[in-house]
Design a protein around this motif. Structure first.
Motif, PDB file in Angstrom:
ATOM      1  N   THR A   1      64.257  38.765  39.760  1.00  0.00           N
ATOM      2  CA  THR A   1      63.407  37.574  39.711  1.00  0.00           C
ATOM      3  C   THR A   1      64.044  36.539  38.791  1.00  0.00           C
ATOM      4  OG1 THR A   1      62.122  38.421  37.843  1.00  0.00           O
ATOM      5  CG2 THR A   1      61.318  38.946  40.065  1.00  0.00           C
ATOM      6  N   ARG A   2      63.565  35.300  38.906  1.00  0.00           N
ATOM      7  CA  ARG A   2      63.981  34.235  37.999  1.00  0.00           C
ATOM      8  C   ARG A   2      62.898  34.027  36.966  1.00  0.00           C
ATOM      9  NH1 ARG A   2      65.445  27.844  39.391  1.00  0.00           N
ATOM     10  NH2 ARG A   2      65.878  27.252  37.218  1.00  0.00           N
TER      11      ARG A   2
ATOM     12  N   ARG B   1      73.570  33.683  47.247  1.00  0.00           N
ATOM     13  CA  ARG B   1      73.121  32.471  47.942  1.00  0.00           C
ATOM     14  C   ARG B   1      71.953  31.830  47.205  1.00  0.00           C
ATOM     15  NH1 ARG B   1      69.741  30.254  51.484  1.00  0.00           N
ATOM     16  NH2 ARG B   1      68.318  32.030  51.444  1.00  0.00           N
ATOM     17  N   GLN B   2      71.032  32.648  46.728  1.00  0.00           N
ATOM     18  CA  GLN B   2      69.874  32.130  46.008  1.00  0.00           C
ATOM     19  C   GLN B   2      70.293  31.532  44.659  1.00  0.00           C
ATOM     20  OE1 GLN B   2      66.681  31.875  46.830  1.00  0.00           O
ATOM     21  NE2 GLN B   2      66.661  32.956  48.785  1.00  0.00           N
ATOM     22  N   ILE B   3      71.239  32.160  44.005  1.00  0.00           N
ATOM     23  CA  ILE B   3      71.726  31.626  42.726  1.00  0.00           C
ATOM     24  C   ILE B   3      72.334  30.248  42.946  1.00  0.00           C
ATOM     25  CG2 ILE B   3      73.523  31.931  40.962  1.00  0.00           C
ATOM     26  CD1 ILE B   3      72.992  34.970  41.196  1.00  0.00           C
TER      27      ILE B   3
ATOM     28  N   PRO C   1      71.401  37.791  32.717  1.00  0.00           N
ATOM     29  CA  PRO C   1      72.370  36.743  33.041  1.00  0.00           C
ATOM     30  C   PRO C   1      71.759  35.341  33.110  1.00  0.00           C
ATOM     31  CG  PRO C   1      72.595  38.627  34.510  1.00  0.00           C
ATOM     32  CD  PRO C   1      71.321  38.826  33.766  1.00  0.00           C
ATOM     33  N   ASP C   2      72.498  34.396  32.564  1.00  0.00           N
ATOM     34  CA  ASP C   2      72.110  32.993  32.625  1.00  0.00           C
ATOM     35  C   ASP C   2      72.556  32.413  33.970  1.00  0.00           C
ATOM     36  OD1 ASP C   2      71.353  30.396  30.994  1.00  0.00           O
ATOM     37  OD2 ASP C   2      73.244  29.983  32.044  1.00  0.00           O
ATOM     38  N   ILE C   3      71.634  31.770  34.678  1.00  0.00           N
ATOM     39  CA  ILE C   3      71.924  31.291  36.030  1.00  0.00           C
ATOM     40  C   ILE C   3      72.997  30.216  36.029  1.00  0.00           C
ATOM     41  CG2 ILE C   3      70.938  30.079  38.025  1.00  0.00           C
ATOM     42  CD1 ILE C   3      68.307  31.597  37.425  1.00  0.00           C
ATOM     43  N   ARG C   4      72.911  29.258  35.112  1.00  0.00           N
ATOM     44  CA  ARG C   4      73.919  28.199  35.079  1.00  0.00           C
ATOM     45  C   ARG C   4      75.306  28.753  34.775  1.00  0.00           C
ATOM     46  NH1 ARG C   4      71.386  22.710  32.321  1.00  0.00           N
ATOM     47  NH2 ARG C   4      69.767  22.350  33.903  1.00  0.00           N
TER      48      ARG C   4
ATOM     49  N   GLY D   1      62.584  31.463  33.906  1.00  0.00           N
ATOM     50  CA  GLY D   1      63.235  30.357  33.219  1.00  0.00           C
ATOM     51  C   GLY D   1      64.619  30.157  33.797  1.00  0.00           C
ATOM     52  N   GLY D   2      65.617  30.199  32.929  1.00  0.00           N
ATOM     53  CA  GLY D   2      66.982  29.986  33.385  1.00  0.00           C
ATOM     54  C   GLY D   2      67.777  31.278  33.541  1.00  0.00           C
ATOM     55  N   ARG D   3      67.083  32.423  33.552  1.00  0.00           N
ATOM     56  CA  ARG D   3      67.801  33.691  33.608  1.00  0.00           C
ATOM     57  C   ARG D   3      67.287  34.598  34.723  1.00  0.00           C
ATOM     58  NH1 ARG D   3      71.190  34.786  29.414  1.00  0.00           N
ATOM     59  NH2 ARG D   3      71.132  33.290  27.680  1.00  0.00           N
ATOM     60  N   LEU D   4      68.145  35.543  35.121  1.00  0.00           N
ATOM     61  CA  LEU D   4      67.763  36.571  36.096  1.00  0.00           C
ATOM     62  C   LEU D   4      67.221  37.777  35.369  1.00  0.00           C
ATOM     63  CD1 LEU D   4      70.856  36.572  38.502  1.00  0.00           C
ATOM     64  CD2 LEU D   4      68.713  35.324  38.773  1.00  0.00           C
ATOM     65  N   HIS D   5      66.200  38.379  35.942  1.00  0.00           N
ATOM     66  CA  HIS D   5      65.653  39.632  35.396  1.00  0.00           C
ATOM     67  C   HIS D   5      65.527  40.638  36.540  1.00  0.00           C
ATOM     68  CE1 HIS D   5      64.472  38.297  31.286  1.00  0.00           C
ATOM     69  NE2 HIS D   5      64.567  37.109  31.863  1.00  0.00           N
ATOM     70  N   TRP D   6      65.649  41.902  36.202  1.00  0.00           N
ATOM     71  CA  TRP D   6      65.484  42.966  37.193  1.00  0.00           C
ATOM     72  C   TRP D   6      64.329  43.856  36.760  1.00  0.00           C
ATOM     73  CZ3 TRP D   6      65.405  48.278  37.494  1.00  0.00           C
ATOM     74  CH2 TRP D   6      65.571  48.831  38.762  1.00  0.00           C
ATOM     75  N   GLN D   7      63.506  44.209  37.739  1.00  0.00           N
ATOM     76  CA  GLN D   7      62.388  45.100  37.396  1.00  0.00           C
ATOM     77  C   GLN D   7      62.150  46.059  38.538  1.00  0.00           C
ATOM     78  OE1 GLN D   7      59.557  41.971  36.774  1.00  0.00           O
ATOM     79  NE2 GLN D   7      58.837  41.998  38.894  1.00  0.00           N
TER      80      GLN D   7
END
Length: 312
Positions: free
Chosen positions: A303-304, A281-283, A242-245, A306-312
């Motif tokens: 995690t963030r 809230r963090q987003i 997902p793109d944060i913006r 760049g401009g995207r969310l990642h899950w690991q």
């Protein structure tokens, strides 16, 4: 009104041949016997031997004897499921059982694509009450679906409209024995306490509770289907990952919806309400390139990058 076993099977249209998950208890014995009578030569059975109690060998012997009597091919798989930290033993056993059922069906009978499970109306009520006790959202309140696809198979619960007592009465009328799992009366388990204490009280206070509770679960399931469609549309817009913006353009409620959908569909994990609220809230706070994000979410971390969310 509650369904009879015959009515339930009249509404059941599996692909042939199909398999029945067969524990040897009353519910699965009724399902297997009724299916074998309705679709002779088209039914297979899978028994999962959990090895968790001394009676397990007797359960297997009973299943082998009945399947031989009915001419139903039987596959047996042994499972000993350990649970991860924070995971309940019941959930671990359930997941291991589904994996073992799928492996048995796909390896023994490659032409079988459908599996019938014997959960009935009382099981559905117990599942709904458990979900309410945990503060579940719509997916939990929808309880058990009558049909689902997972692990490469189609899973059916044709008995969700049939009370458990009716299944036992049907077996008794035919003189068919079954085995009783002693853990089903152990009230250290919440589901068993619900069965022993709440269901009799509900039956006295609200005689039609099985039907009305099932209707509420069906309404929740229908609403969840709509929300899943909205979440998928939003996920197409925000992207994967997902793109944060793009997420920030959505309302908090739609952010929660699409984030749950992303985590469940792409990473097979489910965040708690507290984790999801903190993630949103963090987003909202991600207004600068230097804002870092590393949160425990579900069984991993978001995690963030760049401009995207990642899950690991």
């Amino acid at each position: 009104m509650a369904q009879s076993l015959e009515q339930a099977l009249a509404d059941f249209s599996p692909g042939l041949p199909f398999a029945v998950a067969f524990s040897g208890g009353a519910d699965s014995t009724a399902l297997l016997l009724a299916c074998a009578l309705r679709w002779p030569g088209q039914v297979r059975a899978v028994h999962i031997h959990h090895g968790l109690q001394a009676a397990a060998d007797g359960f297997e012997a009973h299943c082998r004897a009945l399947c031989a009597q009915l001419g139903v091919p039987l596959a047996v798989r042994r499972v000993q499921a350990g649970h991860a930290p924070g995971q309940s033993p019941e959930d671990a056993a359930r997941l291991a059982r589904y994996r073992a059922l799928a492996e048995a069906v796909q390896s023994e009978w490659p032409d079988v694509g459908d599996v019938a499970l014997a959960q009935h109306a009382d099981d559905q009520v117990e599942t709904l009450l458990l979900a309410l006790s945990r503060g579940a959202g719509l997916p939990g309140l929808a309880s058990m679906p009558s049909r689902a696809e997972r692990l490469g198979l189609r899973w059916h619960r044709p008995l969700l409209g049939v009370p458990g007592r009716d299944l036992r009465a049907w077996l008794q009328m035919r003189g068919q024995a079954w085995v009783d799992d002693p853990t089903n009366t152990d009230e250290q388990f919440t589901r068993n306490r619900i069965r022993a204490r709440l269901l009799p009280a509900l039956a006295e206070a609200l005689p039609a509770f099985r039907e009305t509770f099932a209707r509420s679960a069906a309404h929740a399931a229908q609403a969840q289907e709509v929300l899943d469609e909205v979440a998928q549309q939003d996920l197409t817009v925000v992207g994967v990952p997902p793109d944060i913006r793009a997420l920030q353009q959505l309302s908090s409620a739609r952010q929660a919806l699409v984030l749950r959908h992303w985590l469940r569909r792409h990473h097979q994990t489910t965040p708690s309400t507290a984790q999801l609220n903190e993630l949103i809230r963090q987003i909202r706070a991600c207004t600068t390139r230097g804002h870092r994000l590393h949160l425990k979410v579900g069984s991993g971390h978001v995690t963030r990058q760049g401009g995207r969310l990642h899950w690991q």
